[in-house]
Design an enzyme around this catalytic site. Structure first.
Site, short mmCIF file in Angstrom:
data_model
loop_
_atom_site.label_atom_id
_atom_site.label_comp_id
_atom_site.label_asym_id
_atom_site.label_seq_id
_atom_site.Cartn_x
_atom_site.Cartn_y
_atom_site.Cartn_z
N CYS A 423 -21.98 2.87 0.75
CA CYS A 423 -20.72 2.43 1.33
C CYS A 423 -19.53 3.18 0.75
O CYS A 423 -18.46 3.21 1.34
CB CYS A 423 -20.54 0.92 1.10
SG CYS A 423 -21.55 -0.07 2.20
N LYS A 426 -17.89 5.83 3.01
CA LYS A 426 -17.14 5.48 4.21
C LYS A 426 -15.75 6.10 4.18
O LYS A 426 -15.17 6.34 3.12
CB LYS A 426 -17.02 3.96 4.32
CG LYS A 426 -18.34 3.24 4.57
CD LYS A 426 -18.18 1.74 4.54
CE LYS A 426 -17.39 1.23 5.72
NZ LYS A 426 -17.38 -0.25 5.78
N ASP A 456 -16.39 -9.10 11.40
CA ASP A 456 -17.39 -8.13 10.96
C ASP A 456 -18.28 -7.61 12.08
O ASP A 456 -19.03 -6.66 11.88
CB ASP A 456 -18.27 -8.75 9.87
CG ASP A 456 -17.47 -9.05 8.60
OD1 ASP A 456 -16.48 -8.33 8.36
OD2 ASP A 456 -17.84 -9.98 7.87
N ASP A 496 -27.58 7.45 29.56
CA ASP A 496 -28.78 6.61 29.55
C ASP A 496 -28.55 5.31 30.31
O ASP A 496 -29.45 4.80 30.99
CB ASP A 496 -29.18 6.30 28.11
CG ASP A 496 -29.77 7.51 27.40
OD1 ASP A 496 -30.30 8.40 28.09
OD2 ASP A 496 -29.70 7.56 26.16
N GLY A 546 -17.50 0.05 15.24
CA GLY A 546 -18.23 1.25 14.86
C GLY A 546 -18.29 1.42 13.36
O GLY A 546 -17.94 0.52 12.59
N HIS A 547 -18.74 2.59 12.95
CA HIS A 547 -18.88 2.91 11.53
C HIS A 547 -18.52 4.37 11.33
O HIS A 547 -18.88 5.24 12.14
CB HIS A 547 -20.32 2.67 11.07
CG HIS A 547 -20.54 3.01 9.62
ND1 HIS A 547 -20.21 2.16 8.59
CD2 HIS A 547 -21.05 4.13 9.04
CE1 HIS A 547 -20.51 2.73 7.44
NE2 HIS A 547 -21.01 3.94 7.68
#
Length: 759
Positions: A423, A426, A456, A496, A546-547
């Site tokens: 983490c 990030k 979250d 897709d 998102g991340h």
């Protein structure tokens, strides 16, 4: 393009325009890289025409590639990002380049080399009824249409009056080259050359006023011999349809007019706040640096060197290139700049259209075919310097150049080296918050908790009777422009969903941003997310979260959720006997971008491939469903054959594919012929065991394309034969111009060999 550079970006040098001076700048930084400097080229044109070869190109002595420099491989050679866009303004206070339809581009230092255009603004009707010779690329696009028009008129027995306005070297060369080319084409068509009348107009009392009297006499003689009428002292004050009107009120017939007058500058330079001269050109000092903004440099036609005024000529732009490059290098490293003083006299070689040239320097002059050969040798040598790129040796470079960094930057870079994994890798919350606040995702009633909420996880509502359709895609960047990459990655991920006939509802982003100081990380993330968001918003897909993390290279992807009625879902299985196979996009992205990485692909090929990849499959998917598709998929990494095999095996069918009918991207066959393939090609080729009697057709030029991996490729669907014609018509109307039938479903088959190739 260097995707794995771990040196943090400290400064941004942006080159606006691919003019002659910037060619040398790119070559200089390719040979003298500065660790920590990111170089970006923003260009409206991917192929920059060389002005010295333009008359020869018009006359037919050179082809397109011989007379143009391909900027894409040159930029890659310099490890520079290349953005295909046109600059409309510069925000000098915030140091941002403004281009239409994309986020602003940040800079620490900017150099402008965009050339000029003929000054038509003050002549009524000139913008509407003439063909300006500059910008050259715009002229060349109109030149082909002009030739067709002239040939059509003369074939019908009509004469054609071509006017060339401008009595300088450019106008004279253009008149002679144009006439030479047209007479050659008329001869091929057995049309009398007399059907073409060319007239040259000069507002001065003479032609070639910046050259000596010997040169003027030689060209007057040549123009007379070629029956090109010379009109001196005729300033054109108005242009109408098929007519020129001079200051004396005389009217001159002109079925077409080439405008080769004095250069002018675009208005946005002055409107941005740059100091300009009386004609609107950027005022620069002896260092080629703006006299009003020290972080702006300019060269070529667009620059006015205050202490050394010179005519607008390509020779000066070329010679400014290396001094400009070295001063840009010195500026970013906080070193003292060096003055550049242009030469007063230079040797001019002016062509006469027929592989003959006149030499002009000071008060003397020569002419002959041998001078054209010298000019040809000089021009080709100049072009080879940028089109034939050497292999670069791998030098061991310092981590970054400390001359560029202040104490605050050094402190930030030290922190980068100590970044954690997990983490701790990030993107910082402050940077992330700023990016999120700058984005404007669409809202939907079925998004309960989304990007704007502090929770979250996202919460979405599934309407009664609907099925959830989910997919995820993520890959490393294969192009320099993070905004375009974000668009393509979003299209690829959404395909897709569309291939299954579903409506996209929401998406979550996954982004890895290269290490850098805070503002660089923020800009890269914002550019990428902005591109993705443009595609998501257009498809009514809500970005809900998102991340993000930092890594060695830019990578991006999306997890997408769609909704569909049970009967709406299209699968890979379900093909029926007699169905036809329709493909909506051309093949070739794998080999083209493999060639791009090796500096072998032409810029125009890559640009067309990118345009195909930017085309959404949403409308095509709905169209396939409306016309009764029994099976559908998108063609991506496994290549056409890989996806066909998935469909045949799951359907228990066989197919016939016509190799001749496969749509192919420009340049793909050329690159395949040289043996350039995607790194995934070899794995895809293992599926050749699914092809019946492949030995007979392995030499077919389209055979390797069966295995070429596609990024953001088209849809492949099995459509009932009775519906195929109308489906193709609708696909064309929806903006899928290369949609085509490539084969048909034949019969049940339990054989491993389920694909038969035909020609």
């Amino acid at each position: 393009m260097n995707n794995s550079n771990t040196v943090p970006v400290i400064k941004e040098l942006v080159l606006v325009g691919g003019g002659h001076s910037h060619l040398s700048v790119l070559k200089y930084f390719a040979m003298n890289p500065v660790p920590g400097l990111r170089l970006t080229l923003i260009t409206r044109d991917l192929h920059t025409p060389y002005s010295g070869m333009l008359p020869g190109y018009i006359a037919g002595h050179y082809d397109y590639d011989q007379a143009h420099i391909d900027l894409r491989p040159l930029a890659h050679f310099a490890k520079a990002r290349i953005f295909h866009a046109e600059v409309k303004s510069i925000d000098l206070e915030n140091k941002q380049i403004i281009c239409p339809d994309r986020p602003p581009i940040n800079y620490d230092l900017v150099s402008i080399n965009i050339g000029s255009r003929p000054g038509t603004l003050h002549t009524p009707g000139a913008d509407e009824f003439t063909i300006p010779v500059k910008p050259i690329d715009s002229f060349l696009s109109q030149w082909d249409c002009l030739i067709e028009n002239i040939l059509e008129r003369t074939q019908q027995g009509d004469s054609f009056h071509l006017a060339v306005v401008g009595g300088g070297a450019g106008g004279v060369e253009m008149a002679l080259a144009t006439q030479y080319r047209l007479q050659y084409l008329l001869k091929l068509e057995n049309i009398k050359p007399a059907k073409i009348e060319v007239a040259l107009y000069s507002d001065d009392d003479n032609i070639l006023k910046t050259h000596n009297s010997q040169v003027r006499r030689r060209f007057r003689r040549t123009l007379h011999q070629r029956d090109i009428k010379i009109n001196t002292g005729h300033k054109i004050e108005k242009v109408e349809h098929n007519k020129l009107i001079d200051t004396n009120g005389n009217q001159h017939t002109a079925d077409a007019t080439l405008w080769v007058t004095n250069a002018s500058a675009p208005a946005w330079l002055a409107e941005s706040g740059l100091e300009v001269d009386k004609d609107g050109f950027i005022a620069v000092n002896d260092y080629l640096q703006s006299i009003s903004h020290e972080d702006v440099f300019a060269a070529g036609d667009i620059a006015a060197v205050i202490n050394h005024p010179r005519p607008k000529s390509g020779v000066f732009a070329v010679r400014q290139g290396m001094p400009l490059a070295k001063n840009l290098d010195r500026f970013i490293q906080n070193k003292k700049l060096k003055a550049f003083k242009p030469q007063k006299n230079f040797l001019g070689l002016i062509s006469t259209g027929d592989k003959h040239a006149v030499a002009s320097r000071s008060n003397w002059s020569l002419e002959g075919d041998w001078l054209w050969k010298i000019k040809d040798w000089i021009d080709r040598k100049f072009m080879d310097n940028f089109n034939e790129l050497p292999e670069m040796k791998q030098d061991t470079a310092p981590e970054y150049n400390q001359d560029m960094a202040d104490q605050k930057t050094i402190h930030e870079i030290s922190a980068i080296a100590m970044r954690c994994g997990g983490c701790g890798a990030k993107v910082g919350s402050t940077v992330l918050s700023r990016v999120v606040n700058r984005l404007s995702p669409i809202t939907r009633d079925d998004i309960i908790i989304g990007l704007a909420d502090p929770d979250d996880a996202a919460v979405t509502e599934v309407p009664p009777g609907k099925l959830i359709v989910q997919s995820v895609d993520y890959f490393r960047s294969f192009i320099d422009d993070p905004y375009i990459f974000g668009q393509i990655a979003a299209n690829h991920a959404l395909s897709d969903i569309f291939a299954m006939g579903a409506e996209s509802q929401s998406a979550m982003a996954i982004a890895t941003i290269p290490y850098g100081i805070e503002n660089q990380v923020e800009d890269q993330l914002f550019q990428t997310m902005s591109g993705a968001l443009d595609v998501l918003n257009a498809s009514n897909t809500a970005l809900v979260g998102g991340h993000s993390s930092e890594g060695a290279e830019l990578s991006f992807g999306l997890s997408v959720t769609g909704l569909a009625d049970r009967e709406q879902v299209m699968r890979k299985s379900g093909m029926q006997d007699g169905d036809v196979l329709i493909l909506t996009k051309a093949l070739g992205t794998g080999t083209l971008f493999a060639a791009d990485m090796r500096l072998k692909a032409k810029g125009r090929w890559i640009d067309k491939a990118l345009q195909s990849m930017l085309l959404s499959n949403q409308a095509a998917g709905f169209c396939m469903h409306r016309h009764g598709a029994t099976a559908c998929t998108d063609v991506t990494g496994f290549g056409l054959l890989g996806h066909l095999v998935e469909m045949t095996r799951s359907s228990g069918k066989s197919v016939e594919v016509n190799l001749d009918s496969l749509p192919v991207m420009d340049g793909a066959l050329e690159m395949i012929a040289t043996g350039i393939f995607s790194s995934l090609q070899e794995q895809n080729v293992r599926l050749r065991r699914a092809i019946k009697e492949s030995e007979n057709l392995r030499k077919h030029k389209h055979f390797p394309l069966l295995f070429d991996p596609q990024t953001s490729g088209g849809l492949l669907a099995a459509i009932p034969a009775a519906n195929a014609g109308q489906c193709l018509v609708e696909l064309q109307e929806l903006g899928y111009p290369v949609s085509v039938i490539i084969g048909q479903v034949t019969k049940d088959s339990k054989s491993v060999e389920s694909v038969t190739l035909l020609t």
